[in-house]
Each structure stands twice: as structure tokens, then as C-alpha cells.
Design a protein around this motif. Structure first.
Motif, PDB file in Angstrom:
ATOM      1  N   LEU A   1       0.657  -2.720  -4.395  1.00 14.04           N
ATOM      2  CA  LEU A   1      -0.024  -2.807  -3.091  1.00 14.04           C
ATOM      3  C   LEU A   1      -0.565  -4.217  -2.887  1.00 14.04           C
ATOM      4  O   LEU A   1      -1.140  -4.793  -3.816  1.00 14.04           O
ATOM      5  N   ILE A   2      -0.379  -4.771  -1.683  1.00 14.48           N
ATOM      6  CA  ILE A   2      -0.974  -6.071  -1.332  1.00 14.48           C
ATOM      7  C   ILE A   2      -1.822  -5.889  -0.076  1.00 14.48           C
ATOM      8  O   ILE A   2      -1.308  -5.510   0.981  1.00 14.48           O
TER       9      ILE A   2
ATOM     10  N   LYS B   1       7.333 -13.749  -0.262  1.00 17.04           N
ATOM     11  CA  LYS B   1       7.248 -15.060  -0.936  1.00 17.04           C
ATOM     12  C   LYS B   1       7.015 -14.928  -2.438  1.00 17.04           C
ATOM     13  O   LYS B   1       7.430 -15.792  -3.215  1.00 17.04           O
ATOM     14  N   THR B   2       6.320 -13.876  -2.866  1.00 20.93           N
ATOM     15  CA  THR B   2       6.055 -13.721  -4.301  1.00 20.93           C
ATOM     16  C   THR B   2       7.137 -12.889  -4.986  1.00 20.93           C
ATOM     17  O   THR B   2       7.165 -12.810  -6.213  1.00 20.93           O
ATOM     18  N   GLY B   3       7.993 -12.234  -4.201  1.00 17.02           N
ATOM     19  CA  GLY B   3       9.025 -11.368  -4.802  1.00 17.02           C
ATOM     20  C   GLY B   3       8.446 -10.064  -5.328  1.00 17.02           C
ATOM     21  O   GLY B   3       8.962  -9.494  -6.292  1.00 17.02           O
ATOM     22  N   ALA B   4       7.368  -9.586  -4.675  1.00 20.23           N
ATOM     23  CA  ALA B   4       6.734  -8.324  -5.101  1.00 20.23           C
ATOM     24  C   ALA B   4       7.529  -7.155  -4.517  1.00 20.23           C
ATOM     25  O   ALA B   4       7.089  -6.462  -3.593  1.00 20.23           O
ATOM     26  N   LYS B   5       8.708  -6.920  -5.095  1.00 24.42           N
ATOM     27  CA  LYS B   5       9.681  -6.023  -4.462  1.00 24.42           C
ATOM     28  C   LYS B   5       9.267  -4.555  -4.484  1.00 24.42           C
ATOM     29  O   LYS B   5       9.846  -3.755  -3.760  1.00 24.42           O
ATOM     30  N   ASN B   6       8.268  -4.189  -5.282  1.00 23.63           N
ATOM     31  CA  ASN B   6       7.840  -2.784  -5.331  1.00 23.63           C
ATOM     32  C   ASN B   6       6.532  -2.535  -4.581  1.00 23.63           C
ATOM     33  O   ASN B   6       5.950  -1.458  -4.699  1.00 23.63           O
ATOM     34  N   ALA B   7       6.081  -3.532  -3.822  1.00 20.94           N
ATOM     35  CA  ALA B   7       4.771  -3.406  -3.172  1.00 20.94           C
ATOM     36  C   ALA B   7       4.889  -3.036  -1.699  1.00 20.94           C
ATOM     37  O   ALA B   7       5.824  -3.454  -1.013  1.00 20.94           O
TER      38      ALA B   7
ATOM     39  N   CYS C   1      -2.220   4.021  -6.532  1.00 22.22           N
ATOM     40  CA  CYS C   1      -1.699   2.705  -6.916  1.00 22.22           C
ATOM     41  C   CYS C   1      -2.252   2.352  -8.290  1.00 22.22           C
ATOM     42  O   CYS C   1      -3.334   2.799  -8.669  1.00 22.22           O
ATOM     43  N   ARG C   2      -1.503   1.508  -9.000  1.00 19.67           N
ATOM     44  CA  ARG C   2      -1.960   1.083 -10.328  1.00 19.67           C
ATOM     45  C   ARG C   2      -2.338  -0.392 -10.343  1.00 19.67           C
ATOM     46  O   ARG C   2      -3.304  -0.794 -10.948  1.00 19.67           O
ATOM     47  N   ASN C   3      -1.550  -1.202  -9.636  1.00 18.36           N
ATOM     48  CA  ASN C   3      -1.792  -2.649  -9.621  1.00 18.36           C
ATOM     49  C   ASN C   3      -1.906  -3.119  -8.165  1.00 18.36           C
ATOM     50  O   ASN C   3      -0.903  -3.473  -7.541  1.00 18.36           O
ATOM     51  N   ALA C   4      -3.114  -3.089  -7.643  1.00 21.18           N
ATOM     52  CA  ALA C   4      -3.329  -3.458  -6.241  1.00 21.18           C
ATOM     53  C   ALA C   4      -3.867  -4.889  -6.167  1.00 21.18           C
ATOM     54  O   ALA C   4      -4.778  -5.244  -6.920  1.00 21.18           O
TER      55      ALA C   4
END
Ligand code: UT7
Length: 336
Positions: A77-78, A99-105, A133-136
Motif C-alpha cells: 500500500l502507498i 516510479k519505484t516499481g512497487a508492482k504489488n501495491a 496490509c503488511r507493508n504500508a
């Protein structure tokens, strides 16, 4: 909700290299270094010459991931807190995701002005605590120079550009992490601090541009009077309702709008200036970025340590204000 408590597990920031000093501003408007320093505490601020809020936000997220030893694919999550999105849509969170390539967010923008970071943190913590979510990631990114009128001496001296990011994860210790938050809004303050044109109420026209209505407007004196009380009150309130006093606090992390507001908040909490994170002298007011920028700088130089008790505090447009009590759990910079 189970027993999971959310925590900030990593921090990162990006401040653009170009500097606008008080001496530079003396050449642009009728002001003086002495007036700016004594009325606000600001000596210089950073300017993003090329690029947008998402560029600074992406760099802050990358720095944060490096500090945590994670990859962008780990983010789910962003939340991007900003009043200077790259554009109305797509959201700046989407642009940072790309831009960061956070493809699962997945992600979205949050408009909380100077309280945007605390509002984003409170929101991210809910997703983590419910197990959704685990890594927000919470990013505070503002290119304030894009909405600042550099002919208006009342306001152009105040603002700068920067971004800060934090990772919110389940806390490894049930008694530590994000302990408590208080968040408030009062829309009756909207008339004192706003950006009038370009939205659905007043779409941009040649006239709105001629009247400089696409720049930030602030009645500084009116905002100051409320901010100085509200930020101090909400910081004292979070201590009281958790049975703490200033003696229990290692760091106050205040929004950096004016050194006089910061001092009033610290005094109300019974805190010595040595326990207050202050970098307004070097960055000015970077809106949603001020608090994560402080956290990241203090962590990086080893002054923000695991086990410390910190209080975040903010006040901004809306009005919006808030405070968060945290027992810091991230590994120390030197040890990570
Ligand atoms: O982050 C979001 C929330 N925002 C805030 O918390 C900001 C709150 N407000 C403030 O921090 C302060 O009100 C300011 C720093 C914006 C202004 O300081 P102030 O002590 O409230 O000054 P003022 O607006 O009452 O102005 C005092 C005088 C005025 O002159 P007169 O009318 O007394 O002759 C201003 O025209 O200072 C003048 N002035 C300046 N003089 C030199 C205003 N801006 C400037 C300037 N240089 N840049």
C-alpha cells in the motif's frame, strides 16, 4: 481487529540540492534575513528545479526501502500525503508506485495539508492492524515552490520542497509501535489558508491566473493564533490520556511551520528544546514532508533510537491537526 499493533519500521527522505536562502529572498521581495529568522526561524529552504512531487516521493521511498533492506515488490500500500500532487489525477501515489516499481501495491493520495503525514500514518496503521496490509508506505511529498507566489513576501519566505517516507508494519513488540493518535479537523478555518483556483469551485481561467489565485493564500496572523494553541493542546492531550508527562518523552517531532509555534508546543509539554527535532532553519515548511523528514534525519545520524518515546504533532490547512504517540521500534541506523 486482533492484537496487532502497527509500527514505523523504516524511514527515508529526499531533499533537492538547490538552496534558496534568506539573502536570495531579499533580492526578490521587500524582506530581510533578520525579519525571517526572528519571526519564523527559517534561514534557507530547498527548491526542486526539475521534476514534481512524485519524483521526490519516489526517491524518499527508495531511500526508506534501502534502510529496511526491502524491495519495492514488498510494498502492498502507498498513501501519498500532498497538497502539490503532480496533477489532479492520476494520484501521485500511482506515479510513485510506477516510479519505484512497487508492482504489488495499491494506493491513493490523502489531502491533509500539514497534518497529511499524521493523517496518512493513522490510516496506514488501520490497514496494518486489521491485517489487510503488511507493508504500508506513507509518503509526505510537497513541491511547495509550485504553488508559492514569489511576489508575496508574507508567504514566499515560509515554504520549501522535500519528501519523507516511512514503512508501517506489524510491531515486533505488542507494547511498542504506534501507541495512540488524536486527529481533528475544523473546516471553518479553510478561509484563512487555501488555494482558491483550479478546482471545481473556481476552474482555472485567464482571470484566475491574472489574479494569482492559483497560488497558496494564507492569513498568517489568523492561522498563527489558532496553530499555536491547537498544536500545543493536542500534544499535551495525548500525553495526559496516556498517563505520561514531558519527562517520559525523548523527542517531540513537530510540524515545522514556525519556530515560535514549535517552542510553544514544547513549553506546554514541559520539554527542553534539546528534546525537540528542529530543522526548520534548513528546510522551511515542507508541508506533508516536515515530520518524516525530521524522523529520517534524526534516525540517520543516530539520535532517534529504538525504545525511545516520541510525540508527533501537526497543524495545518483545513484546519487539520493531530498528534501521535510512538514507542520507536526500528533498529538503530548504525546497527541496520
Ligand atoms: O503550516 C501550516 C500552518 N501555517 C502556520 O502555522 C503559519 C502561521 N503563521 C505564521 O507563522 C506567522 O503568522 C508568519 C510567519 C506567517 C508571519 O509572522 P507574524 O509575526 O504573524 O507577522 P504578521 O503577519 O503579523 O506581520 C507583521 C509585520 C507586518 O507589517 P505591519 O502591518 O505590522 O506594518 C507585515 O507586513 O511584518 C510584515 N511582514 C514582513 N516584513 C518583512 C510580513 N511578511 C514580511 C516579510 N519581511 N517577509
Amino acid at each position: 481487529m486482533g492484537n496487532t499493533r502497527a509500527t514505523i519500521s523504516a524511514v527515508g527522505h529526499y531533499a533537492p540540492p538547490d538552496v534558496l536562502t534568506n539573502a536570495d529572498l531579499e533580492k526578490m521581495v521587500d524582506t530581510s534575513d533578520e525579519w525571517i529568522r526572528t519571526r519564523t526561524g527559517i534561514s534557507e529552504r530547498r527548491m526542486l528545479v526539475n521534476g514534481a512531487s512524485s519524483d521526490m516521493g519516489a526517491r524518499a521511498v527508495e531511500a526508506m526501502l534501502k534502510n529496511r533492506g526491502m524491495t519495492a515488490a514488498d510494498i502492498d500500500l502507498i498513501i501519498c500525503s500532498t497538497v502539490t500532487p503532480d496533477m489532479f489525477f492520476p494520484s501521485t501515489a500511482c506515479l510513485i508506485q510506477e516510479k519505484t516499481g512497487a508492482k504489488n501495491a495499491w494506493g491513493f493520495d490523502l489531502s491533509g495539508a500539514c497534518s497529511g503525514f499524521i493523517f496518512g500514518l493513522v490510516t496506514a496503521a488501520q490497514f496494518v492492524e486489521t491485517g489487510k496490509c503488511r507493508n504500508a508506505v506513507v509518503v509526505g511529498a510537497d513541491k511547495m515552490s509550485s504553488i508559492t507566489d514569489y511576489t508575496d513576501r508574507n508567504n514566499c519566505i515560509l515554504f520549501g520542497d522535500a519528501a519523507g517516507a516511512v514503512l508501517v508494519e506489524p510491531s515486533p513488540e505488542p507494547g511498542a509501535g504506534i501507541i495512540d493518535s488524536i486527529v481533528r479537523t475544523d473546516g471553518s478555518g479553510g478561509k484563512y489558508l487555501n488555494l482558491k483556483a483550479g478546482g471545481s469551485a473556481m476552474p482555472a481561467t485567464r482571470e484566475t491566473v491574472d489574479r494569482r489565485l492559483h497560488y497558496l493564500y494564507q492569513d498568517g496572523r489568523a492561522v498563527f493564533k489558532v496553530a499555536v494553541i491547537a498544536m500545543a493542546d493536542i500534544s499535551a492531550e495525548i500525553l495526559e490520556r496516556n498517563g505520561l508527562t514531558g519527562a517520559d518523552v525523548d523527542w517531540l517531532v513537530p510540524h515545522q511551520a514556525n519556530l515560535r509555534i514549535i517552542d510553544a508546543t514544547a513549553n506546554r509539554m514541559g520539554l527542553d528544546r534539546k528534546k525537540v527535532m528542529i530543522n526548520i532553519d534548513r528546510y522551511g515548511n515542507t508541508t506533508a514532508a516536515t515530520i518524516p523528514l525530521c524522523l529520517s534525519e534524526w534516525w540517520q545520524c543516530g539520535k532517534l533510537k529504538k525504545g525511545q518515546t516520541i510525540v508527533l504533532a501537526s497543524f495545518g490547512a483545513g484546519y487539520t491537526w493531530g498528534s501521535t504517540l510512538i514507542k520507536w521500534t526500528a533498529d538503530d541506523a548504525a546497527a541496520s
